[in-house]
Design an enzyme around this catalytic site. Sequence first.
Site, PDB file in Angstrom:
ATOM      1  N   ASP A 209       1.059  -1.056   0.084  1.00  0.00           N
ATOM      2  CA  ASP A 209      -0.131   0.120  -0.193  1.00  0.00           C
ATOM      3  C   ASP A 209       0.666   1.099   0.021  1.00  0.00           C
ATOM      4  O   ASP A 209       1.719   1.136   0.600  1.00  0.00           O
ATOM      5  CB  ASP A 209      -1.232  -0.171   1.268  1.00  0.00           C
ATOM      6  CG  ASP A 209      -1.782   0.796   1.074  1.00  0.00           C
ATOM      7  OD1 ASP A 209      -2.753   1.038   0.477  1.00  0.00           O
ATOM      8  OD2 ASP A 209      -1.674   1.700   2.286  1.00  0.00           O
ATOM      9  N   GLU A 257       1.353  -0.742  -4.672  1.00  0.00           N
ATOM     10  CA  GLU A 257       0.539   0.421  -5.232  1.00  0.00           C
ATOM     11  C   GLU A 257       1.542   1.709  -5.193  1.00  0.00           C
ATOM     12  O   GLU A 257       1.551   2.987  -4.104  1.00  0.00           O
ATOM     13  CB  GLU A 257      -0.525   0.863  -4.006  1.00  0.00           C
ATOM     14  CG  GLU A 257      -1.306   2.262  -4.522  1.00  0.00           C
ATOM     15  CD  GLU A 257      -2.300   2.188  -3.404  1.00  0.00           C
ATOM     16  OE1 GLU A 257      -2.927   3.392  -4.157  1.00  0.00           O
ATOM     17  OE2 GLU A 257      -1.828   2.453  -1.846  1.00  0.00           O
TER      18      GLU A 257
HETATM   19  C1  GLC Z   1      -3.897   3.208  -0.864  1.00  0.00           C
HETATM   20  C2  GLC Z   1      -5.297   2.232  -1.101  1.00  0.00           C
HETATM   21  C3  GLC Z   1      -6.888   2.967   0.105  1.00  0.00           C
HETATM   22  C4  GLC Z   1      -6.554   3.551   1.217  1.00  0.00           C
HETATM   23  C5  GLC Z   1      -4.565   4.257   0.897  1.00  0.00           C
HETATM   24  C6  GLC Z   1      -4.763   4.461   2.283  1.00  0.00           C
HETATM   25  O1  GLC Z   1      -4.485   4.062  -1.336  1.00  0.00           O
HETATM   26  O2  GLC Z   1      -5.473   1.388  -1.632  1.00  0.00           O
HETATM   27  O3  GLC Z   1      -7.533   2.288  -0.285  1.00  0.00           O
HETATM   28  O4  GLC Z   1      -7.180   4.415   1.710  1.00  0.00           O
HETATM   29  O5  GLC Z   1      -4.280   2.946   0.845  1.00  0.00           O
HETATM   30  O6  GLC Z   1      -4.001   3.262   2.628  1.00  0.00           O
END
Ligand code: GLC
Length: 520
Positions: A209, A257
């Site tokens: 994440d 991500e």
């Molecule tokens: C990322 C996740 C999202 C979350 C954020 C904070 O972007 O995909 O769903 O709210 O991180 O953890």
Amino acid sequence: MTDQPTSTSGRPWWMDAVMYQIYPRSFCDTSGTGVGDLDGVRRHLDHLSWLGVDGLWLSPIFPSPMADHGYDVADYCDVDPLFGGMAALDALVAESHERGLRVLLDWVPNHSSDQHPWFLESRSSRDNPRRDWYIWVDGTPDEPPTKWKATFPPGTPAWTWDDTTQAWYHHRFAPQQPDLDWSNPAVEAAMLDTLRFWLDRGVDGFRMDVIHMIGKDLSRIGPDYGDATDPVRTHGHLRRIRAVLDAYDGDRVSVGEVYILDVEQVAEYIGAGPEGPELHLGFDFVPLFLEWAADPWRTHLAQAEAALGRRGSWPTWALSSHDITRVRSRLGSEEKARAAAVLLLGLRGTPFLYAGEELGLEDATVPPELRVDPAGFRDGCRAPIPWDASPHHGWAGATPWLPWPPDPDVRNAASLRDDPASIVHLYRRLLAARRASAALRAGDVTFLPAGDPDNDDVLVLERRAPDGDRRLVALNFAPTPRPFTPPAGPWTVEISSTGAGEGAPFPNELAPDEAVLLRP
Ligand code: GLC
């Protein structure tokens, strides 16, 4: 672990895989809470095997107060009882592996929950040994240290005042998600241990994440900077994260991500960095925001290939996620969503499907009184998956935590699986075609001109494997037919997004919104 049926010899499994993202809260409730659980995932592994994916990524399943529905982790080494606890995960991993499906967990390293014991200790006193595991700045309650904004709720400060110790703590997301201070070696060590914990239990890897945010330089807290992130430090952390994964059997994967809408920058975090390997894979989110037209797609795909190619990195593609309006709703029609599916599964790289995408689900309409997302706009894409046409659509019977997406009586997995013309069969045919073709799985990609200089609406790509296997993917972005004469024919329609003419010679014309996969 079982061999993957898709392995192309000598390549890591994840290069040949098609992955499937599950948002567990919304997949299937077996326990009557109205929230999906891991037994619900296990119940529907048949669907995943039938569809033909190679693995799944579970959005966070760790104990959590659910301020951000699991992205606020209160214990990195356990499973929330709401999802069935550790036993349910062990059963899911074991059964997935028996079927040859890999399992990725969602690791949330940038921030914990404010209920994590580490943060409870950190906030308890200024001299607590964990005080500097989080980012604290002295000041007065009337003025946050900087004007930085948090993501949730939109527009609010990225700082929360803590009365007990008379200081501000930093959070990129909600106040319930304090940022960990990775520049403290003890934090990095503790977080690397959480990876080992799950790797030892047999998971195949992690989606990571907002991984680009973990490196921070606290000397940047001030008016000259927009935030404290420090890419140089992030790269260092990523190399050490990678070393943890590589110390296993060479088979575990990280998919980051890296939420930066610039693929040149994203590419810096993937593959062989100048000082050592970093992420195996990383999402490029630009396609989720591209105008639905040939030119922006051609330009972006070529740019992404070039950016990733510089390091020999392997691309990662997705059309949807739990953070954005579903592709079917964004594009505005099932025809376009079908064409997008042909493109996604024709690209070079590892595709990620988001559960329900294969059913052509639209976002649910969520009335204001039922909204629960701290960001305010993501409830619609997180609507529960309708499994069948029964009154509770295969869920245990309690009212689901979010309303159903449109038309669940007909747009549900069982009804669509009964209809060979439905979108779920298109996805299944595409997955089978990909599995069977070295060109689609592993071949290189060339973007071809559509042939006719006036024809700006057709995107064409050729995939070619070293063994000579070839495929063409052609997509007509226009709402009217377009001529397209492929080079060096004849070509046969292997798959059409409309289902028309499969197995027949390609008629050198694309229907409105049609995408085709052609074989020689
Ligand atoms: C990322 C996740 C999202 C979350 C954020 C904070 O972007 O995909 O769903 O709210 O991180 O953890």
